[in-house]
Design a protein around this motif. Structure first.
Motif, PDB file in Angstrom:
ATOM      1  N   UNK A  48       0.821  -1.217   0.000  1.00 56.86           N
ATOM      2  CA  UNK A  48       0.000   0.000   0.000  1.00 56.86           C
ATOM      3  C   UNK A  48       0.843   1.250   0.000  1.00 56.86           C
ATOM      4  N   UNK A  49       1.928   1.258   0.764  1.00 53.46           N
ATOM      5  CA  UNK A  49       2.765   2.457   0.861  1.00 53.46           C
ATOM      6  C   UNK A  49       3.986   2.405  -0.038  1.00 53.46           C
ATOM      7  N   UNK A  50       4.265   1.223  -0.624  1.00 55.18           N
ATOM      8  CA  UNK A  50       5.463   1.034  -1.435  1.00 55.18           C
ATOM      9  C   UNK A  50       6.715   1.405  -0.648  1.00 55.18           C
ATOM     10  N   UNK A  51       6.711   1.019   0.634  1.00 52.62           N
ATOM     11  CA  UNK A  51       7.842   1.289   1.498  1.00 52.62           C
ATOM     12  C   UNK A  51       8.219   0.054   2.291  1.00 52.62           C
ATOM     13  N   UNK A  52       9.468   0.019   2.773  1.00 51.66           N
ATOM     14  CA  UNK A  52       9.964  -1.108   3.546  1.00 51.66           C
ATOM     15  C   UNK A  52       9.833  -0.831   5.036  1.00 51.66           C
ATOM     16  N   UNK A  53       9.442  -1.849   5.785  1.00 55.45           N
ATOM     17  CA  UNK A  53       9.269  -1.752   7.233  1.00 55.45           C
ATOM     18  C   UNK A  53       9.834  -3.009   7.871  1.00 55.45           C
ATOM     19  N   UNK A  54       9.762  -3.084   9.202  1.00 50.74           N
ATOM     20  CA  UNK A  54      10.095  -4.308   9.898  1.00 50.74           C
ATOM     21  C   UNK A  54      11.505  -4.345  10.462  1.00 50.74           C
ATOM     22  N   UNK A  55      11.894  -5.487  11.048  1.00 51.67           N
ATOM     23  CA  UNK A  55      13.174  -5.595  11.768  1.00 51.67           C
ATOM     24  C   UNK A  55      14.402  -5.272  10.925  1.00 51.67           C
ATOM     25  N   UNK A  56      14.419  -5.655   9.653  1.00 50.46           N
ATOM     26  CA  UNK A  56      15.600  -5.388   8.831  1.00 50.46           C
ATOM     27  C   UNK A  56      15.759  -3.885   8.585  1.00 50.46           C
ATOM     28  N   UNK A  57      14.663  -3.193   8.314  1.00 50.32           N
ATOM     29  CA  UNK A  57      14.730  -1.740   8.141  1.00 50.32           C
ATOM     30  C   UNK A  57      15.166  -1.063   9.436  1.00 50.32           C
ATOM     31  N   UNK A  58      14.630  -1.542  10.556  1.00 49.80           N
ATOM     32  CA  UNK A  58      14.978  -0.956  11.854  1.00 49.80           C
ATOM     33  C   UNK A  58      16.456  -1.179  12.177  1.00 49.80           C
ATOM     34  N   UNK A  59      16.961  -2.369  11.901  1.00 49.89           N
ATOM     35  CA  UNK A  59      18.366  -2.667  12.177  1.00 49.89           C
ATOM     36  C   UNK A  59      19.296  -1.778  11.358  1.00 49.89           C
ATOM     37  N   UNK A  60      18.937  -1.535  10.100  1.00 49.71           N
ATOM     38  CA  UNK A  60      19.753  -0.657   9.259  1.00 49.71           C
ATOM     39  C   UNK A  60      19.737   0.770   9.795  1.00 49.71           C
ATOM     40  N   UNK A  61      18.574   1.247  10.205  1.00 48.72           N
ATOM     41  CA  UNK A  61      18.468   2.612  10.717  1.00 48.72           C
ATOM     42  C   UNK A  61      19.310   2.815  11.974  1.00 48.72           C
TER      43      UNK A  61
END
Length: 258
Positions: free
Chosen positions: A150-163
């Motif tokens: 829906x948002x065409x964006x990445x979320x979740x643990x992998x995105x959080x770990x990179x941030x």
């Protein structure tokens, strides 16, 4: 019940329109297939623009509480988003490290920034990646994770770990709604968790939201914004809406028209 994928997906769309909500578990039992099969059906129907995903199920597009697709958002308030993006572009400086959230307003900023800016940009947005992939002056960091169609964006643990391994001079956030209480409203908690982490890793926080999103709380998931955040909106924002944010001590900028 034995059905083909095409028949099952047709029936899912009909159910979404007649019941308003069909959960994955309910659909799995109804059609006698696994939950993973239903999730694939919902993902394909969302991609086709037939339904909008909700937490755990699906709703018809346009229904109260249904999350609009990125394509739908991109068609809304185009002039306002362009004005917001042009102003937001003036905020960034060469040599900075920037974080671009998912969302159509932030994608509009990426279009403005693709020429003439020398900076590092990290993003969770497919649309931003598409805008900046061939920009000569921008070093692009793509944060992985689980894709939300829906948002065409990445979320979740992998995105959080990179941030958590990066810090940023500025973050530009999109929003389904933004409240004078200092909250961004989104469709689910995984989005709001990610936005709060984005804010923690950034020195300056900007929320890009056209006037229709001010005070709007369509969904129940909220991300708390830090002190000192800036709202960048446009001239469609009503005086009453702007006054509420200003009274709360929010730095409010109304992007100039034209």
């Amino acid at each position: 019940m034995s059905t083909t994928a095409r028949e099952r997906r047709r029936d899912i769309v009909e159910l979404a329109h007649t019941t308003g909500l069909a959960s994955v578990d309910e659909l799995s039992r109804r059609f006698e297939v696994t939950p993973s099969t239903i999730r694939r059906d919902l993902a394909e129907l969302t991609r086709q623009g037939e339904i909008a995903r909700t937490y755990g199920g699906a709703m018809p597009l346009g229904a109260p509480g249904a999350e609009p697709t990125f394509r739908q958002r991109n068609r809304e308030a185009g002039v306002a988003k362009a004005e917001i993006a042009r102003y937001a572009r003036t905020l960034v400086r060469d040599g900075e490290t920037l974080l671009f959230d998912a969302g159509s307003s932030v994608a509009a900023l990426a279009r403005e920034a693709r020429s003439g800016l020398v900076a590092t940009v990290a993003t969770t947005s497919i649309a931003v990646i598409q805008q900046l992939a061939d920009s000569d002056g921008i070093h692009l960091e793509c944060l992985g994770g689980t894709l939300r169609p829906a948002s065409q964006g990445f979320v979740g643990p992998l995105a959080e770990a990179a941030l958590e391994r990066m810090t940023f001079d500025r973050v530009f956030l999109g929003a389904d709604g933004v409240l004078a209480s200092g909250h961004v409203v989104e469709a689910d908690l995984v989005q709001t968790r990610l936005k709060e982490l984005m804010c923690r890793q950034s020195e300056r926080v900007y929320v890009l939201a056209d006037g229709s999103k001010l005070g709007r709380a369509t969904f129940h998931a909220r991300a708390e914004l830090p002190d000192g955040w800036t709202l960048v909106t446009d001239a469609t924002a009503t005086p009453e809406a702007l006054a509420a944010f200003e009274a709360a001590g929010v730095d409010v900028v109304v992007a100039p028209a034209g």
